[in-house]
Design a protein around this motif. Structure first.
Motif, PDB file in Angstrom:
ATOM      1  N   GLY A  96     -17.021  -5.808   8.224  1.00 42.76           N
ATOM      2  CA  GLY A  96     -17.362  -7.072   7.835  1.00 42.76           C
ATOM      3  C   GLY A  96     -17.671  -7.355   6.375  1.00 42.76           C
ATOM      4  O   GLY A  96     -18.656  -7.156   5.791  1.00 42.76           O
ATOM      5  N   LEU A  97     -16.480  -7.929   5.779  1.00 46.52           N
ATOM      6  CA  LEU A  97     -16.460  -8.022   4.285  1.00 46.52           C
ATOM      7  C   LEU A  97     -16.320  -9.618   3.790  1.00 46.52           C
ATOM      8  O   LEU A  97     -16.130  -9.749   2.541  1.00 46.52           O
ATOM      9  CB  LEU A  97     -15.657  -6.963   3.473  1.00 46.52           C
ATOM     10  N   THR A  98     -16.123 -10.431   4.591  1.00 44.61           N
ATOM     11  CA  THR A  98     -15.900 -11.719   4.394  1.00 44.61           C
ATOM     12  C   THR A  98     -16.710 -12.732   5.186  1.00 44.61           C
ATOM     13  O   THR A  98     -17.396 -12.204   6.132  1.00 44.61           O
ATOM     14  CB  THR A  98     -14.303 -12.206   4.779  1.00 44.61           C
ATOM     15  N   ASP A  99     -16.425 -14.067   5.131  1.00 44.03           N
ATOM     16  CA  ASP A  99     -17.416 -14.957   5.740  1.00 44.03           C
ATOM     17  C   ASP A  99     -17.200 -14.785   7.220  1.00 44.03           C
ATOM     18  O   ASP A  99     -18.423 -14.944   7.811  1.00 44.03           O
ATOM     19  CB  ASP A  99     -17.055 -16.234   5.209  1.00 44.03           C
ATOM     20  N   PHE A 100     -15.837 -15.022   7.669  1.00 48.98           N
ATOM     21  CA  PHE A 100     -15.760 -15.013   9.007  1.00 48.98           C
ATOM     22  C   PHE A 100     -14.818 -13.790   9.536  1.00 48.98           C
ATOM     23  O   PHE A 100     -14.181 -13.524   8.783  1.00 48.98           O
ATOM     24  CB  PHE A 100     -14.959 -15.996   9.395  1.00 48.98           C
ATOM     25  N   CYS A 101     -15.376 -13.171  10.515  1.00 45.58           N
ATOM     26  CA  CYS A 101     -14.639 -12.056  11.328  1.00 45.58           C
ATOM     27  C   CYS A 101     -14.221 -11.951  12.383  1.00 45.58           C
ATOM     28  O   CYS A 101     -14.672 -12.324  13.359  1.00 45.58           O
ATOM     29  CB  CYS A 101     -15.707 -10.586  11.397  1.00 45.58           C
ATOM     30  N   TRP A 102     -12.770 -12.061  12.599  1.00 47.53           N
ATOM     31  CA  TRP A 102     -11.888 -12.265  13.926  1.00 47.53           C
ATOM     32  C   TRP A 102     -11.826 -10.882  14.527  1.00 47.53           C
ATOM     33  O   TRP A 102     -11.519  -9.746  13.893  1.00 47.53           O
ATOM     34  CB  TRP A 102     -10.529 -12.893  13.292  1.00 47.53           C
ATOM     35  N   LEU A 103     -12.435 -10.827  15.713  1.00 48.10           N
ATOM     36  CA  LEU A 103     -12.319  -9.423  16.203  1.00 48.10           C
ATOM     37  C   LEU A 103     -11.249  -9.268  17.104  1.00 48.10           C
ATOM     38  O   LEU A 103     -10.765 -10.120  18.059  1.00 48.10           O
ATOM     39  CB  LEU A 103     -13.430  -9.731  17.341  1.00 48.10           C
ATOM     40  N   CYS A 104     -10.607  -8.129  16.750  1.00 50.78           N
ATOM     41  CA  CYS A 104      -9.193  -7.808  17.381  1.00 50.78           C
ATOM     42  C   CYS A 104      -9.133  -6.720  18.215  1.00 50.78           C
ATOM     43  O   CYS A 104      -9.656  -5.681  17.717  1.00 50.78           O
ATOM     44  CB  CYS A 104      -8.138  -7.698  16.135  1.00 50.78           C
ATOM     45  N   GLU A 105      -8.490  -6.647  19.335  1.00 47.38           N
ATOM     46  CA  GLU A 105      -8.212  -5.612  20.103  1.00 47.38           C
ATOM     47  C   GLU A 105      -6.831  -5.583  20.583  1.00 47.38           C
ATOM     48  O   GLU A 105      -5.846  -6.351  20.280  1.00 47.38           O
ATOM     49  CB  GLU A 105      -9.125  -5.842  21.461  1.00 47.38           C
ATOM     50  N   GLN A 106      -6.373  -4.409  21.528  1.00 49.19           N
ATOM     51  CA  GLN A 106      -5.255  -4.373  21.940  1.00 49.19           C
ATOM     52  C   GLN A 106      -4.066  -4.613  20.986  1.00 49.19           C
ATOM     53  O   GLN A 106      -3.218  -5.168  21.291  1.00 49.19           O
ATOM     54  CB  GLN A 106      -5.122  -5.131  23.426  1.00 49.19           C
ATOM     55  N   PRO A 107      -4.026  -3.565  20.169  1.00 48.55           N
ATOM     56  CA  PRO A 107      -2.732  -3.811  19.188  1.00 48.55           C
ATOM     57  C   PRO A 107      -1.543  -3.254  19.739  1.00 48.55           C
ATOM     58  O   PRO A 107      -1.624  -2.229  20.448  1.00 48.55           O
ATOM     59  CB  PRO A 107      -3.237  -2.987  17.934  1.00 48.55           C
TER      60      PRO A 107
END
Length: 314
Positions: A121-132
């Motif tokens: 987490g280095l930015t304001d909003f963190c998009w949580l990503c799975e299943q690449p």
């Protein structure tokens, strides 16, 4: 469901796609990157296609990001990371599943996810990503800003070419309400955070250096893009000013001609001191030439034809 907006920034997403710079795009599709950082919250849940922008990453940026992920995975005991061999640009690479979005301060305190994930987490909003998932052969295509809909033809071809990717450390982000995919968003996990409000990860000097390098790479990258964008806007504005000046000059010439003042022209360049009676613009000269010809018609056709017959080669 969001309403659809003008342009390519759709809110009624069918096959949402996000254009990212390299090496971040490939790191996400290959399952190494699990958090996509943005300055705005994720507007979608579910499959998100990842497209690599056209800018070729430099070696220093690639090294900084690879060092960053080596260190944060080492926190969880994973020391053998296999990075992508290539970082292609202007290509559709694959997709991930966006399962939620939280703020950076929430992610860093979220004890239910691995320590290494919290460090992403280095930015304001963190998009949580799975299943690449990645494409067997990345598709060449053009990207756009923001989240946009993938073209139907590209989607139909891409969805048949996906293969799952084995992430070095798969993460299943818990949803407060599994029946509501939007239950995990900024502010939704504040009640689950620890009272200390600080991350329990002990940062070594190498880890701190890797985090600083990743931040520097991202900031430097964004500054370069902002500088290019600013110059582009300035150039466009300059061209518009030039074109506007030419249009004004041409309209002034036409007005002068209409009022029998063809010989009196205005110099629109204030920096030019010795302003002549005639506009230096080539298009204006052509207009004046055509105007003079119309004011002084040529000889009658019979006289002109006789004169042509009387010509002899020198």
């Amino acid at each position: 469901m969001y309403r659809e907006t003008k342009g390519r920034n759709y809110r009624n997403y069918r096959n949402p796609c996000l254009t990212m710079h390299q090496p971040w795009a490939s790191l996400l599709v290959h399952g190494i990157k699990r958090i996509e950082g943005r300055s705005w919250p994720a507007p979608i849940r579910g499959r998100l296609w990842i497209h690599a922008a056209g800018k070729v990453p430099d070696d220093a940026t690639i090294k900084a990001m690879e060092d960053f992920y080596r260190e944060i995975y080492a926190v969880n005991g994973i020391t053998d990371l296999k990075f992508p061999e290539h970082y292609p640009v202007s290509r559709l690479l694959g997709c991930v599943e966006v399962v939620g979005c939280v703020r950076c301060e929430e992610l860093t305190c979220w004890e239910e996810v691995p320590e290494g994930v919290r460090l992403e987490g280095l930015t304001d909003f963190c998009w949580l990503c799975e299943q690449p998932q990645k494409l067997i052969i990345p598709f060449e295509m053009r990207g756009f800003q923001g989240v946009y809909n993938l073209e139907r033809k590209i989607y139909e071809a891409a969805v048949r070419s996906l293969v799952p990717v084995e992430s070095p450390l798969p993460v299943n982000f818990p949803l407060p309400n599994p029946q509501d995919p939007f239950s995990l968003k900024a502010g939704s996990i504040s009640v689950y955070l620890s009272e200390s409000k600080t991350s329990g990860v002990e940062k070594s000097s190498r880890l701190n250096a890797a985090i600083a390098g990743a931040r520097a790479a991202a900031v430097q990258f964004s500054k370069k893009d902002q500088h290019v964008q600013t110059n582009t806007i300035k150039n466009v504005n300059s061209n518009n000013i030039i074109r506007t000046g030419q249009l004004k000059s041409n309209s002034s010439v036409e007005d002068d001609i209409a009022s029998n003042k063809a010989g009196t022209l205005i110099c629109h360049n204030k920096e030019q001191s010795g302003c002549s009676r005639y506009e230096r613009n080539s298009s204006t000269h052509k207009q004046l030439s055509r105007t003079k010809l119309s004011q002084h018609p040529g000889p009658p056709s019979k006289i002109f034809a006789a004169a042509m017959r009387g010509l002899r080669p020198a």
